[in-house]
Design a protein around this motif. Structure first.
Motif, PDB file in Angstrom:
ATOM      1  N   ASP A  63       0.816  -1.206   0.000  1.00 41.89           N
ATOM      2  CA  ASP A  63       0.000   0.000   0.000  1.00 41.89           C
ATOM      3  C   ASP A  63       0.849   1.254   0.000  1.00 41.89           C
ATOM      4  O   ASP A  63       0.528   2.251  -0.625  1.00 41.89           O
ATOM      5  N   SER A  64       1.936   1.141   0.741  1.00 40.30           N
ATOM      6  CA  SER A  64       2.782   2.316   0.845  1.00 40.30           C
ATOM      7  C   SER A  64       3.427   2.660  -0.492  1.00 40.30           C
ATOM      8  O   SER A  64       3.882   3.760  -0.703  1.00 40.30           O
ATOM      9  N   ASP A  65       3.433   1.664  -1.381  1.00 39.37           N
ATOM     10  CA  ASP A  65       4.077   1.904  -2.660  1.00 39.37           C
ATOM     11  C   ASP A  65       3.083   2.254  -3.755  1.00 39.37           C
ATOM     12  O   ASP A  65       3.439   2.441  -4.893  1.00 39.37           O
ATOM     13  N   ARG A  66       1.842   2.317  -3.390  1.00 40.00           N
ATOM     14  CA  ARG A  66       0.872   2.771  -4.370  1.00 40.00           C
ATOM     15  C   ARG A  66       0.958   4.278  -4.403  1.00 40.00           C
ATOM     16  O   ARG A  66       0.408   4.961  -3.556  1.00 40.00           O
ATOM     17  N   ALA A  67       1.650   4.740  -5.379  1.00 39.08           N
ATOM     18  CA  ALA A  67       1.935   6.167  -5.427  1.00 39.08           C
ATOM     19  C   ALA A  67       0.654   6.974  -5.371  1.00 39.08           C
ATOM     20  O   ALA A  67      -0.353   6.610  -5.950  1.00 39.08           O
ATOM     21  N   ARG A  68       0.732   8.057  -4.662  1.00 35.46           N
ATOM     22  CA  ARG A  68      -0.410   8.960  -4.619  1.00 35.46           C
ATOM     23  C   ARG A  68      -0.450   9.825  -5.855  1.00 35.46           C
ATOM     24  O   ARG A  68      -1.457  10.392  -6.198  1.00 35.46           O
TER      25      ARG A  68
END
Length: 416
Positions: free
Chosen positions: A203-208
């Motif tokens: 999730d942390s790597d799902r770029a905003r």
DNA sequence: GTGGGGGAG
DNA sequence: CGTTCTCCCCCAC
């Protein structure tokens, strides 16, 4: 518009873009005006198109700007170019109307080509202008692009002649440009746009954020202050000179601060370009400096496009690229007006009146993201674990490459 | 692709 | 109405 958004608007209705735009200048700020038939001359009766266009000053016709209007006036006033570029900007002109040009002895598309043509001038400009003078315009109306072709930031100066100040200004401009790039070229990543098989992505790597487009080139332009005349007067010159070079990939790094990035951009790219532009160590006196991000490689509309598959091949910062085609659409067809002409005869135009509850005059430009949030920074950075070498991207296949090789690399994958 | 010209808003 | 800041398209090379 008014009931739902609170905006008034003015509309012109006619048979082509030129006419619609011109007639849309009437009855601002809250009415619609239609140019009525007849559109063509039958027998002795003059047509409304000619009657309408004829009354305009040549320079008021869209497509006839300062320079072309000047040449046309000089031709019609036979010989002497009027004294309209003397002291200040546009100055006073002798008001040459479209009628005066259209009915000038010997005038035609060919003669206009002779008068206006020359090196650097678009071929067929004579025919184009002749068409405009006669109310003819076949230019297409097309959809606005999703991203601009270029983004630029500029400032003008009373006096800018030391390297110290130049450096300071370049840093300012670079900072603004970077912020603009983020505001206008970066899009929020939608959760729903991920596929199920994307689940292994933390999730942390799902770029905003993801880039909608990458500018390939950075350009530095300046406008040197024109030299003094012997009599001490000042020549108005808008001439710009520019140098450009490759946009460094580090500007797309979402983890560095604007400050770091802008300073790097200045020292590594803009200063060299500036020296190319002004080799002399001193003596230059600039009235304007512009920094632009251009040659946009579109990565937009990846939603549902063929680019979706490629997108997942790249791990770093969820860079999404569009399919390997560079869009080349026409510019926005938005018709806006800026001149309020005198009232026209009632038998030429027909007006539908919408009385505005409140008089509202002013710009109705559609605000860009950056205009809505000026000077906003921060919060755009994304956490990203595996970082390769600074400016590089790594494909699923293991290949490491600079940003702009991604498109070609993706094409290779598609063929293999 | 680069640099310049002209134009719109 | 003029100036400033953008942005666009086209051309020559």
């Amino acid at each position: 518009l008014y009931s739902e958004k609170g905006y008034t608007c003015t509309v012109g209705v006619s048979t082509n873009k030129l006419l619609s735009k011109l007639v849309g200048n009437l009855h601002k700020p809250n009415s619609q005006t239609t140019l009525l038939p007849p559109y063509a001359s039958e027998a002795e009766q003059p047509d409304n198109v000619t009657l309408f266009v004829d009354d305009h000053e040549v320079g008021k016709i869209p497509g006839i700007g300062f320079k072309l209007a000047h040449k046309i006036r000089a031709h019609v006033l036979q010989r002497p170019a009027d004294f309209d570029d003397g002291l200040v900007y546009g100055g006073t002109k002798e008001s040459v109307l479209v009628r005066d040009v259209r009915t000038f002895p010997g005038i035609s598309a060919e003669t206009l080509e002779q008068v206006l043509g020359g090196p650097g001038v678009p071929h067929g400009i004579g025919a184009g202008i002749w068409g405009l003078l006669n109310g003819c315009d076949d230019t297409a109306i097309s959809q606005a692009r999703e991203v601009p072709r270029q983004i630029s930031i500029e400032d003008s100066y009373i006096r800018l002649d030391t390297m110290d100040e130049v450096l300071k200004e370049l840093r300012m401009l670079s900072l603004s440009l970077l912020k603009r790039m983020h505001a206008d070229l970066l899009e929020d990543e939608e959760e729903g746009e991920h596929d199920e098989d994307d689940a292994e992505t933390p999730d942390s790597d799902r770029a905003r954020k993801r880039w909608l487009a990458y500018p390939k080139v950075v350009r530095l332009s300046t406008r040197p202050r024109p030299p003094q005349n012997p009599d001490g007067s000042r020549n108005r010159s808008f001439a710009r000179i520019s140098r450009s070079g490759p946009m460094p990939n580090f500007v797309f790094n979402l983890k560095e601060t604007f400050d770091t990035l802008s300073k790097r951009l200045v020292s590594e790219v803009l200063v060299p370009l500036f020296r190319k532009l002004h080799p002399e160590k001193n003596g230059w006196n600039l009235s304007l400096v512009n920094v632009a991000a251009t040659n946009m490689v579109d990565a937009a509309s990846a939603k549902g496009g063929a680019g979706r598959d490629i997108a997942k091949m790249f791990k770093r910062q969820d860079v999404v690229l569009k399919q390997w085609k560079v869009e080349d659409e026409d510019q926005a067809p938005v018709i806006e007006t800026d001149v309020v002409d005198e009232q026209r005869p009632k038998d030429i135009v027909d007006m539908e009146i919408n009385k505005p509850e409140k008089e509202r005059v002013g710009s109705e430009d559609f605000p860009t993201t950056s205009q809505q949030t000026p000077g906003e920074g921060g919060g755009w950075e994304s956490e990203d674990e595996d970082v390769l070498d600074e400016d590089m991207f790594r494909c699923e296949c293991g290949a490491v490459m600079p940003v702009f090789a991604i498109v070609a690399h993706g094409r290779w994958h598609e063929q293999n």
